[in-house]
Structures are given as C-alpha cells and as structure tokens.
Motif scaffolding. Structure first.
Motif, mmCIF file in Angstrom:
data_model
loop_
_atom_site.group_PDB
_atom_site.id
_atom_site.type_symbol
_atom_site.label_atom_id
_atom_site.label_comp_id
_atom_site.label_asym_id
_atom_site.label_seq_id
_atom_site.Cartn_x
_atom_site.Cartn_y
_atom_site.Cartn_z
ATOM 1 N N SER A 131 0.855 -1.190 0.000
ATOM 2 C CA SER A 131 0.000 0.000 0.000
ATOM 3 C C SER A 131 0.886 1.233 0.000
ATOM 4 O O SER A 131 2.059 1.163 0.381
ATOM 5 N N THR A 132 0.309 2.349 -0.429
ATOM 6 C CA THR A 132 1.051 3.607 -0.408
ATOM 7 C C THR A 132 0.164 4.707 0.148
ATOM 8 O O THR A 132 -1.063 4.704 -0.038
ATOM 9 N N ALA A 133 0.797 5.650 0.826
ATOM 10 C CA ALA A 133 0.060 6.754 1.445
ATOM 11 C C ALA A 133 -0.379 7.762 0.389
ATOM 12 O O ALA A 133 0.368 8.094 -0.523
ATOM 13 N N LYS A 158 -0.372 5.674 9.653
ATOM 14 C CA LYS A 158 1.079 5.750 9.742
ATOM 15 C C LYS A 158 1.704 5.097 8.522
ATOM 16 O O LYS A 158 1.432 3.937 8.219
ATOM 17 N N GLY A 159 2.542 5.841 7.810
ATOM 18 C CA GLY A 159 3.239 5.323 6.650
ATOM 19 C C GLY A 159 4.687 5.007 6.983
ATOM 20 O O GLY A 159 5.252 5.548 7.936
ATOM 21 N N TYR A 216 0.260 10.595 9.000
ATOM 22 C CA TYR A 216 -0.279 11.509 7.981
ATOM 23 C C TYR A 216 -1.795 11.382 7.962
ATOM 24 O O TYR A 216 -2.371 10.444 8.522
ATOM 25 N N THR A 217 -2.447 12.323 7.304
ATOM 26 C CA THR A 217 -3.905 12.287 7.159
ATOM 27 C C THR A 217 -4.257 12.116 5.687
ATOM 28 O O THR A 217 -3.736 12.833 4.837
ATOM 29 N N GLY A 218 -5.137 11.158 5.404
ATOM 30 C CA GLY A 218 -5.517 10.949 4.008
ATOM 31 C C GLY A 218 -6.053 9.561 3.766
ATOM 32 O O GLY A 218 -6.850 9.031 4.548
ATOM 33 N N TYR A 219 -5.565 8.953 2.692
ATOM 34 C CA TYR A 219 -6.089 7.677 2.228
ATOM 35 C C TYR A 219 -4.941 6.727 1.906
ATOM 36 O O TYR A 219 -3.763 7.074 2.032
ATOM 37 N N LYS A 220 -5.289 5.514 1.469
ATOM 38 C CA LYS A 220 -4.303 4.506 1.087
ATOM 39 C C LYS A 220 -4.732 3.850 -0.219
ATOM 40 O O LYS A 220 -5.918 3.564 -0.418
#
Length: 257
Positions: free
Chosen positions: A69-71, A85-86, A92-96
């Motif tokens: 997966s990637t941030a 957590k990446g 971080y805040t967001g999606y994967k």
C-alpha cells in the motif's frame, strides 16, 4: 497528463483545443455537469470491466506478483480523511492505495481506503486475483498474517512475506504452521531470490506518483480522491498499451524513452 483535476477546467480546455476535440470525436463540447454524470455512470457500471480488459490486453507476467500500500495525503480540510502511519511519512492524514503489481509493473488489482485501514485487511483485494495464474504473492511484514496465508492457500497462491515477530523474541518462537513455513522458505536460497522481486510494487508506486500525479493533496472527499486514483491507474494502463504497440519496453518518461 494535462494536470486537469476539475471538470469545469476540462470543459474549458476542450473548447479551446479544437484539435483534441476532433481526435476524441466531439462535434459539441459537453458542459461540466454532463461530463460529471457520464463519468459517474461509467465508474458505477463499466469501469472495472474496462480496467480488467486493459490488464488482459497487456498480458502481464503474473507468476510472481507483489502486494503493498502507499500513502495518499489529502487536503487538511478533508473531513472524510483519517490518520494513519506510513513507512516513510510517519503519521499523515488521508487515504491509502492497496495494490497488487506484476513483475512487469502492471497493476492487476487495487483498493482505496482511508489511511487508518491496516495493510493486512486486504482479503477482498486478493480475491480479485482469481482470474490470474499466480504462483507467488510477495508482501512485507504487514502481510505476515494467518488469515491471508489461509486465503492464499485456498486460491493456490504461495504467499511469501517478511517476518513480523510481533511479541515473539525470535523466529524460533513462532508457533503457527503457516508462519513457520513462510519463515523457512524466506530464508532458503530460492526464497531469497524470489523475494527480491517485491520491489516491483514500490517502483510502480514511484512512477504513478512522480509521473502521473497519483497523490494529490489538493483533493478532499473520499469519492473525489477515489475517482482521481482509478482514472490515473487506467491512464497508466492505456499508456502501457500504447508503448507495447510501439515496441517500447522501458518505464522512462516520454522524453527519455
């Protein structure tokens, strides 16, 4: 590829580029609301069938595949994004983007989630691989999970992962049969050789981010980010197909092929 992320901008760009409109076959330029309706209809009905068709046209080398997966960082004003957590970014805040890649960098299957979803919650992603004759699926320590080993065994796929010791002091303390077999195979000469191919999925993420703008922190809202990601992946497949027709085998930028 033209860095257009807004349908109003797309409408404007087409109206000011008669050559592009003619190539596409448009006699009239639809307004942005019509484009939005058409895009949503494709996403909800035909997108994944089209995506699969492009994958099979490319005839990827699927015997050894990689999962990771990637941030995808989002706007700080995005109320739908979650914290995760990446490996490189930290928190971080967001999606994967969860993705399975072939050795020749073809994204075979993917899923988009919020950043707080742990990597090994990917059963549905692995089930998408039913149509491919996969021998080995490679993953990092996050995929060292009994439920994933059991699922892959049912699908006749050999899951090979890095070792997650969890609370065990050493590999010798691992009790589960699947995880013991995985650790022994990983340490064998052939296991080490096969596992080196895991880097392919990381190379694919790098290309998608640097060349195609996969990560776009300006976007906010899960559905908007998801639309951006799925069309970016389809664009990548289209360009790979064009390269294949022209006999181009490398993944360099157009000016360096």
């Amino acid at each position: 590829m033209n860095k257009i992320y807004c349908l109003r901008e797309l409408e404007w760009a087409l109206k000011n580029d008669a050559f592009a409109a003619r190539i596409i076959g448009l006699t009239d330029i639809p307004d942005h609301s019509t484009l939005c309706i058409r895009l949503k209809k494709i996403e909800n009905t035909a997108f994944f069938q089209v995506y699969k068709a492009f994958v099979f046209m490319l005839k990827p080398d699927v015997r050894i595949t990689s999962i990771d997966s990637t941030a995808l960082r989002s706007s700080r004003f995005d109320s739908e994004a979650k914290s995760g957590k990446g490996t490189r970014l930290g928190w971080y805040t967001g999606y994967k983007l969860h993705l399975v890649s072939s050795c020749d960098l073809i994204p075979l299957a993917f899923d988009i989630t919020t950043a707080n979803v742990y990597d090994n919650n990917c059963e549905q992603l692995i089930k998408q691989l039913d149509d491919h004759d996969i021998f080995a699926l490679l993953g990092d320590a996050a995929y060292d999970s009994v439920k994933l080993f059991e699922l892959c065994e049912q699908m006749s796929i050999h899951l090979l992962t890095d070792i997650n010791l969890r609370r065990a002091k050493s590999v010798e303390n691992i009790k589960n049969e699947y995880r013991i077999r995985n650790s022994l195979y990983l340490e064998s000469p052939i296991g080490e050789k096969i596992y080196k191919h895991r880097i392919s999925v990381e190379r694919l993420f790098s290309i998608l981010k640097m060349r195609y703008g996969l990560e776009n922190p300006r976007l906010y809202g899960f559905n908007k980010y998801k639309s951006h990601v799925i069309w970016t992946l389809l664009l990548y497949l289209i360009e790979k197909l064009l390269d294949k027709d022209q006999g181009v085998a490398c993944n360099n930028f157009p000016w360096n092929k």
